[in-house]
Design a protein around this motif. Structure first.
Motif, PDB file in Angstrom:
ATOM      1  N   THR A   1      20.381  68.719   4.586  1.00 38.42           N
ATOM      2  CA  THR A   1      20.244  70.164   4.405  1.00 38.42           C
ATOM      3  C   THR A   1      18.794  70.500   4.124  1.00 38.42           C
ATOM      4  OG1 THR A   1      22.464  70.235   3.460  1.00 38.42           O
ATOM      5  CG2 THR A   1      21.058  72.129   3.054  1.00 38.42           C
ATOM      6  N   ALA A   2      18.285  71.522   4.777  1.00 41.40           N
ATOM      7  CA  ALA A   2      16.922  71.992   4.546  1.00 41.40           C
ATOM      8  C   ALA A   2      16.964  73.283   3.731  1.00 41.40           C
ATOM      9  CB  ALA A   2      16.217  72.241   5.878  1.00 41.40           C
ATOM     10  N   ARG A   3      15.961  73.474   2.899  1.00 43.10           N
ATOM     11  CA  ARG A   3      15.871  74.695   2.086  1.00 43.10           C
ATOM     12  C   ARG A   3      15.357  75.885   2.880  1.00 43.10           C
ATOM     13  NH1 ARG A   3      13.334  72.692  -3.650  1.00 43.10           N
ATOM     14  NH2 ARG A   3      14.995  71.235  -4.137  1.00 43.10           N
ATOM     15  N   ARG A   4      14.784  75.609   4.043  1.00 40.96           N
ATOM     16  CA  ARG A   4      14.219  76.687   4.881  1.00 40.96           C
ATOM     17  C   ARG A   4      14.302  76.259   6.337  1.00 40.96           C
ATOM     18  NH1 ARG A   4       9.404  74.955   6.639  1.00 40.96           N
ATOM     19  NH2 ARG A   4       8.339  73.340   5.483  1.00 40.96           N
ATOM     20  N   ASP A   5      14.012  77.186   7.226  1.00 42.09           N
ATOM     21  CA  ASP A   5      13.997  76.871   8.653  1.00 42.09           C
ATOM     22  C   ASP A   5      12.863  75.885   8.941  1.00 42.09           C
ATOM     23  OD1 ASP A   5      16.098  78.576   9.107  1.00 42.09           O
ATOM     24  OD2 ASP A   5      14.836  80.243   9.774  1.00 42.09           O
ATOM     25  N   ILE A   6      13.125  74.941   9.821  1.00 49.77           N
ATOM     26  CA  ILE A   6      12.129  73.944  10.212  1.00 49.77           C
ATOM     27  C   ILE A   6      11.667  74.285  11.618  1.00 49.77           C
ATOM     28  CG2 ILE A   6      11.712  71.500  10.646  1.00 49.77           C
ATOM     29  CD1 ILE A   6      14.017  70.965   8.617  1.00 49.77           C
ATOM     30  N   GLN A   7      10.358  74.398  11.771  1.00 54.48           N
ATOM     31  CA  GLN A   7       9.780  74.766  13.056  1.00 54.48           C
ATOM     32  C   GLN A   7       9.688  73.542  13.975  1.00 54.48           C
ATOM     33  OE1 GLN A   7       9.266  78.022  13.673  1.00 54.48           O
ATOM     34  NE2 GLN A   7      10.115  78.247  11.620  1.00 54.48           N
TER      35      GLN A   7
ATOM     36  N   CYS B   1      15.423  66.705  -5.326  1.00 56.96           N
ATOM     37  CA  CYS B   1      16.203  67.625  -4.519  1.00 56.96           C
ATOM     38  C   CYS B   1      17.388  68.162  -5.324  1.00 56.96           C
ATOM     39  CB  CYS B   1      16.679  66.947  -3.239  1.00 56.96           C
ATOM     40  SG  CYS B   1      17.624  65.440  -3.508  1.00 56.96           S
TER      41      CYS B   1
ATOM     42  N   GLU C   1       7.341  70.379  13.408  1.00 58.42           N
ATOM     43  CA  GLU C   1       6.939  70.313  12.012  1.00 58.42           C
ATOM     44  C   GLU C   1       7.411  68.996  11.390  1.00 58.42           C
ATOM     45  OE1 GLU C   1       7.662  72.790   7.845  1.00 58.42           O
ATOM     46  OE2 GLU C   1       8.565  73.503   9.708  1.00 58.42           O
TER      47      GLU C   1
END
Length: 82
Positions: free
Chosen positions: A10-16, A28, A19
């Motif tokens: 799970t990511a805390r934000r969108d991953i470009q 975490c 990146e």
């Protein structure tokens, strides 16, 4: 890796696209209570490597805990915890 066993990341934000992403074994939200009392020495002991920054050093025998952080210019900063 275990064949037939799925893992969720799970990511805390969108991953470009393109990146670089990092995985943490203790810093975490869902690390099984490892945020305190489990740091860089334990990761090295249990997994055989040292994570990049930030690093948590919990020297319980000495009553010391601190984090090592890397600033944008590459300077290493020490943040003392209580």
């Amino acid at each position: 890796f275990t064949p037939g066993v799925n893992h969720q990341v799970t990511a805390r934000r969108d991953i470009q696209p393109g990146e670089q992403i990092h995985n943490s074994y203790n810093m975490c939200d869902e690390c099984g209570g490892r945020r305190d009392g489990y740091g860089t020495p334990e990761i090295f002991r249990d997994y055989g490597f040292v994570e990049n920054f930030p690093q948590r050093w919990d020297l319980d025998d000495l009553g010391l805990m601190f984090d090592l952080l890397e600033s944008d210019d590459g300077t290493i900063l020490v943040s003392w915890n209580q």
